[in-house]
Motif scaffolding. Sequence first.
Motif, PDB file in Angstrom:
ATOM      1  N   LEU A 112       0.826  -1.210   0.000  1.00 31.39           N
ATOM      2  CA  LEU A 112       0.000   0.000   0.000  1.00 31.39           C
ATOM      3  C   LEU A 112       0.855   1.252   0.000  1.00 31.39           C
ATOM      4  O   LEU A 112       0.606   2.192  -0.772  1.00 31.39           O
ATOM      5  N   LEU A 113       1.875   1.281   0.847  1.00 22.86           N
ATOM      6  CA  LEU A 113       2.755   2.448   0.881  1.00 22.86           C
ATOM      7  C   LEU A 113       3.565   2.567  -0.399  1.00 22.86           C
ATOM      8  O   LEU A 113       3.768   3.678  -0.912  1.00 22.86           O
ATOM      9  N   GLN A 114       4.019   1.441  -0.940  1.00 22.66           N
ATOM     10  CA  GLN A 114       4.804   1.472  -2.173  1.00 22.66           C
ATOM     11  C   GLN A 114       4.006   2.059  -3.335  1.00 22.66           C
ATOM     12  O   GLN A 114       4.555   2.728  -4.201  1.00 22.66           O
ATOM     13  N   ARG A 115       2.706   1.827  -3.338  1.00 22.89           N
ATOM     14  CA  ARG A 115       1.871   2.332  -4.437  1.00 22.89           C
ATOM     15  C   ARG A 115       1.632   3.829  -4.353  1.00 22.89           C
ATOM     16  O   ARG A 115       1.324   4.468  -5.371  1.00 22.89           O
ATOM     17  N   ASN A 116       1.739   4.411  -3.176  1.00 20.15           N
ATOM     18  CA  ASN A 116       1.265   5.777  -2.985  1.00 20.15           C
ATOM     19  C   ASN A 116       2.333   6.796  -2.626  1.00 20.15           C
ATOM     20  O   ASN A 116       2.139   7.984  -2.894  1.00 20.15           O
ATOM     21  N   VAL A 117       3.414   6.395  -2.021  1.00 22.63           N
ATOM     22  CA  VAL A 117       4.405   7.361  -1.553  1.00 22.63           C
ATOM     23  C   VAL A 117       5.775   6.707  -1.580  1.00 22.63           C
ATOM     24  O   VAL A 117       5.890   5.474  -1.553  1.00 22.63           O
ATOM     25  N   GLN A 118       6.801   7.532  -1.661  1.00 20.09           N
ATOM     26  CA  GLN A 118       8.171   7.024  -1.712  1.00 20.09           C
ATOM     27  C   GLN A 118       8.850   7.295  -0.373  1.00 20.09           C
ATOM     28  O   GLN A 118       9.395   8.373  -0.141  1.00 20.09           O
ATOM     29  N   GLY A 139      27.320   3.976  21.351  1.00 18.45           N
ATOM     30  CA  GLY A 139      26.700   2.791  20.778  1.00 18.45           C
ATOM     31  C   GLY A 139      25.224   2.937  20.456  1.00 18.45           C
ATOM     32  O   GLY A 139      24.446   1.987  20.607  1.00 18.45           O
ATOM     33  N   ARG A 140      24.805   4.102  20.000  1.00 17.33           N
ATOM     34  CA  ARG A 140      23.411   4.353  19.701  1.00 17.33           C
ATOM     35  C   ARG A 140      23.147   4.244  18.202  1.00 17.33           C
ATOM     36  O   ARG A 140      24.063   4.401  17.380  1.00 17.33           O
ATOM     37  N   LEU A 141      21.908   3.995  17.865  1.00 20.00           N
ATOM     38  CA  LEU A 141      21.468   3.881  16.481  1.00 20.00           C
ATOM     39  C   LEU A 141      20.323   4.866  16.236  1.00 20.00           C
ATOM     40  O   LEU A 141      19.661   5.308  17.167  1.00 20.00           O
ATOM     41  N   SER A 142      20.123   5.189  14.979  1.00 25.48           N
ATOM     42  CA  SER A 142      19.009   6.053  14.598  1.00 25.48           C
ATOM     43  C   SER A 142      18.154   5.326  13.568  1.00 25.48           C
ATOM     44  O   SER A 142      18.679   4.663  12.669  1.00 25.48           O
ATOM     45  N   VAL A 143      16.857   5.436  13.715  1.00 23.24           N
ATOM     46  CA  VAL A 143      15.929   4.930  12.713  1.00 23.24           C
ATOM     47  C   VAL A 143      15.196   6.136  12.142  1.00 23.24           C
ATOM     48  O   VAL A 143      14.617   6.941  12.879  1.00 23.24           O
ATOM     49  N   THR A 144      15.258   6.305  10.838  1.00 23.40           N
ATOM     50  CA  THR A 144      14.665   7.465  10.177  1.00 23.40           C
ATOM     51  C   THR A 144      13.757   7.009   9.041  1.00 23.40           C
ATOM     52  O   THR A 144      13.974   5.957   8.428  1.00 23.40           O
ATOM     53  N   VAL A 145      12.758   7.823   8.769  1.00 25.29           N
ATOM     54  CA  VAL A 145      11.887   7.642   7.608  1.00 25.29           C
ATOM     55  C   VAL A 145      11.979   8.922   6.798  1.00 25.29           C
ATOM     56  O   VAL A 145      11.597   9.995   7.274  1.00 25.29           O
ATOM     57  N   GLU A 146      12.508   8.827   5.598  1.00 30.76           N
ATOM     58  CA  GLU A 146      12.677   9.983   4.724  1.00 30.76           C
ATOM     59  C   GLU A 146      11.755   9.859   3.523  1.00 30.76           C
ATOM     60  O   GLU A 146      11.544   8.771   3.000  1.00 30.76           O
ATOM     61  N   CYS A 147      11.220  10.978   3.105  1.00 34.58           N
ATOM     62  CA  CYS A 147      10.312  11.007   1.966  1.00 34.58           C
ATOM     63  C   CYS A 147      11.072  11.451   0.719  1.00 34.58           C
ATOM     64  O   CYS A 147      11.698  12.508   0.712  1.00 34.58           O
ATOM     65  N   GLY A 148      11.006  10.638  -0.321  1.00 33.05           N
ATOM     66  CA  GLY A 148      11.650  10.982  -1.579  1.00 33.05           C
ATOM     67  C   GLY A 148      10.669  11.311  -2.685  1.00 33.05           C
ATOM     68  O   GLY A 148      11.069  11.756  -3.763  1.00 33.05           O
ATOM     69  N   GLY A 149       9.380  11.096  -2.444  1.00 32.83           N
ATOM     70  CA  GLY A 149       8.357  11.386  -3.447  1.00 32.83           C
ATOM     71  C   GLY A 149       6.995  11.462  -2.790  1.00 32.83           C
ATOM     72  O   GLY A 149       6.595  10.564  -2.053  1.00 32.83           O
ATOM     73  N   SER A 150       6.255  12.540  -3.035  1.00 32.79           N
ATOM     74  CA  SER A 150       4.988  12.783  -2.353  1.00 32.79           C
ATOM     75  C   SER A 150       3.859  11.972  -2.968  1.00 32.79           C
ATOM     76  O   SER A 150       3.835  11.707  -4.173  1.00 32.79           O
ATOM     77  N   GLY A 151       2.909  11.605  -2.102  1.00 32.06           N
ATOM     78  CA  GLY A 151       1.665  11.044  -2.590  1.00 32.06           C
ATOM     79  C   GLY A 151       0.746  12.151  -3.092  1.00 32.06           C
ATOM     80  O   GLY A 151       1.044  13.345  -2.960  1.00 32.06           O
ATOM     81  N   PHE A 152      -0.395  11.760  -3.660  1.00 29.83           N
ATOM     82  CA  PHE A 152      -1.309  12.751  -4.242  1.00 29.83           C
ATOM     83  C   PHE A 152      -2.742  12.407  -3.873  1.00 29.83           C
ATOM     84  O   PHE A 152      -3.182  11.263  -4.034  1.00 29.83           O
ATOM     85  N   LEU A 153      -3.451  13.388  -3.347  1.00 27.07           N
ATOM     86  CA  LEU A 153      -4.861  13.247  -3.011  1.00 27.07           C
ATOM     87  C   LEU A 153      -5.638  14.349  -3.705  1.00 27.07           C
ATOM     88  O   LEU A 153      -5.447  15.534  -3.412  1.00 27.07           O
ATOM     89  N   LYS A 154      -6.506  13.957  -4.621  1.00 27.74           N
ATOM     90  CA  LYS A 154      -7.430  14.907  -5.255  1.00 27.74           C
ATOM     91  C   LYS A 154      -8.750  14.805  -4.500  1.00 27.74           C
ATOM     92  O   LYS A 154      -9.514  13.845  -4.675  1.00 27.74           O
TER      93      LYS A 154
END
Length: 380
Positions: A112-118, A139-154
């Motif tokens: 579902l996410l793959q179809r709509n947003v990057q 010894g810490r880690l980071s988890v990030t979610v980055e947007c490379g392409g916007s979804g579209f809602l009409k």
Amino acid sequence: MQRIAQGSLFPGRSHRSIRRKRRPISACTAGNTGATGLVTLAPAFTHALPTLFGMPFSYSHEFHAELLYELCTALVREGLGGPETWRRCEGSAVVFAQRAIREAIGEERWNLLQRNVQYHLNVSDLAERDGQDVPLENGRLSVTVECGGSGFLKIGPAIEALEEEAAGLGAAFYWTLTYAIYRVMRIYNHDDALEYEERMKEYAEEEENPGQYEFPEVEKALPECIRLTLQGGCGVRSIQARRLLSRHRNGRFQSWFERLRTIERLSRVPLRSDPSFREDGRYDTIPLPSLLVAFKEHDAIVACFDEESQYMLEGSAEPALGVVFSPREPEEVRRAFRTVSRFVAFNCELFGLVEELQGWEKNCDAGAHLDRGEPSLRAA
């Protein structure tokens, strides 16, 4: 190794060539091709090369591998991945971590996410500082979610249908959805387009001939019900919206309202990025918009977005979500996983609504009467 000729000379013998009848080679000495009477130093070996069956055929080395294995341990401890997943990954810790996280998201939600947003989900021991990757401390880690392409809602056709159901219902739906998304992530909608139009007018005033420029008329592109609420203030938009939605929640658009209630409920849980990303990251800009909300396919909002999006990727942008944790601390691990899980759940509910609205418009041909040929700044 030197070759010994047949006519070799032996002391005490005549100089005639020594000739003997050729003797058959027995099966037991078939592996020894030397002359009769000579023995090799090693016994005959039936294989030309040793077999590689069962031997590892690849080797990988990871910097700070101890952190990677601690992450895998934390995933297993939280019930993400197990022995079977490890066997399928053939002992690769990187593949195991990737697969465990993806299985936790679920194939249906992943698609579902793959179809709509990057989106790009990264787990790293590095953080960006002034454009450079700097190792995280302790010894810490980071988890990030980055947007490379916007979804579209009409959303224009849905607003029109709701307004036909009851006056103000479309505007109530729009504002409730907008404010819920604002709490979780950045979007691009009429507010951003109005700001862009204002900036363009200010730039043009500094030129010698400002009349030569054309500007998008964003306010005219808004549905009438949205323009009226813009003049009423936030109190009108929030209180009246809740009352309208409550009265019509069991109507023919019930499934829309159910999704909207779920989106609003999920948005109430704070999903703020770790302060270190904003304070220490020194990014060039705020997160890229995860969703473009417009009323028509080629309206003024889309035109403004097309113009601004040309420059959005020129600098570094904050991640849409960022959490720092220590894989050695179970509570920090659970907090990071909960944050990512809620972000994924919110986006899945949001883009589930997007696809439902798209399917509704396609089935009932609600957009046939819309002006799809409205000019866009992309062609200007």
